[in-house]
Design a protein around this motif. Structure first.
Motif, PDB file in Angstrom:
ATOM      1  N   GLY A  86       5.990  -7.067  -2.707  1.00 56.53           N
ATOM      2  CA  GLY A  86       5.249  -5.838  -2.998  1.00 56.53           C
ATOM      3  C   GLY A  86       5.346  -4.823  -1.881  1.00 56.53           C
ATOM      4  O   GLY A  86       5.535  -3.620  -2.121  1.00 56.53           O
ATOM      5  N   SER A  90       7.213  -1.274  -2.274  1.00 58.84           N
ATOM      6  CA  SER A  90       6.520   0.003  -2.054  1.00 58.84           C
ATOM      7  C   SER A  90       7.223   0.839  -0.993  1.00 58.84           C
ATOM      8  O   SER A  90       7.284   2.075  -1.104  1.00 58.84           O
ATOM      9  N   ALA A  93      10.218   2.342  -2.724  1.00 65.43           N
ATOM     10  CA  ALA A  93       9.801   3.444  -3.594  1.00 65.43           C
ATOM     11  C   ALA A  93       9.437   4.682  -2.787  1.00 65.43           C
ATOM     12  O   ALA A  93       9.762   5.802  -3.181  1.00 65.43           O
ATOM     13  N   ALA A  94       8.778   4.483  -1.644  1.00 63.76           N
ATOM     14  CA  ALA A  94       8.418   5.626  -0.811  1.00 63.76           C
ATOM     15  C   ALA A  94       9.656   6.296  -0.239  1.00 63.76           C
ATOM     16  O   ALA A  94       9.730   7.527  -0.152  1.00 63.76           O
TER      17      ALA A  94
END
Length: 119
Positions: A86, A90, A93-94
């Motif tokens: 996770g 993340s 994705a950022a």
């Protein structure tokens, strides 16, 4: 862009006359997260939990006979893997700024599964 406590990773950082590009800022963030992950994994491996995971890996029944709660240890291993996945997802994705299912082809998925199996 990603923000931490008012600090933006999407804008160049000016320190006097020296400018650090946003890509370099993400690099240092990812480097810090990798170092933190390695430290956590190393400390976990040498802890009671790590020894319990090694015992479960070798023989489930023997570990249970030695008093290890096998169900909880397996759930903890799954949760730790999900946590690391996770956090890395993340960060990905950022860095990308936009994620959609079309971003990942079948070949990329096969390569990731191959890396997991062979690694």
């Amino acid at each position: 862009p990603m923000h931490f406590f008012g600090f933006s990773f999407g804008k160049p950082l000016m320190i006097g006359d020296y400018t650090i590009a946003p890509v370099a800022l993400y690099y240092y963030l990812f480097l810090a997260l990798v170092v933190l992950t390695v430290i956590i994994c190393h400390r976990l491996e040498n802890s009671r939990i790590g020894r319990a995971w090694m015992a479960i890996r070798e023989d489930d029944i023997a570990a249970k006979a030695m008093g290890i709660n096998v169900r909880n240890m397996k759930l903890l291993a799954f949760a730790m893997g999900a946590t690391f996945g996770g956090v890395s997802g993340s960060m990905f994705a950022a860095f990308q700024g936009f994620i959609s299912p079309e971003s990942f082809s079948l070949m990329e998925s096969i390569m990731i599964v191959a890396m997991i199996v062979l690694g």
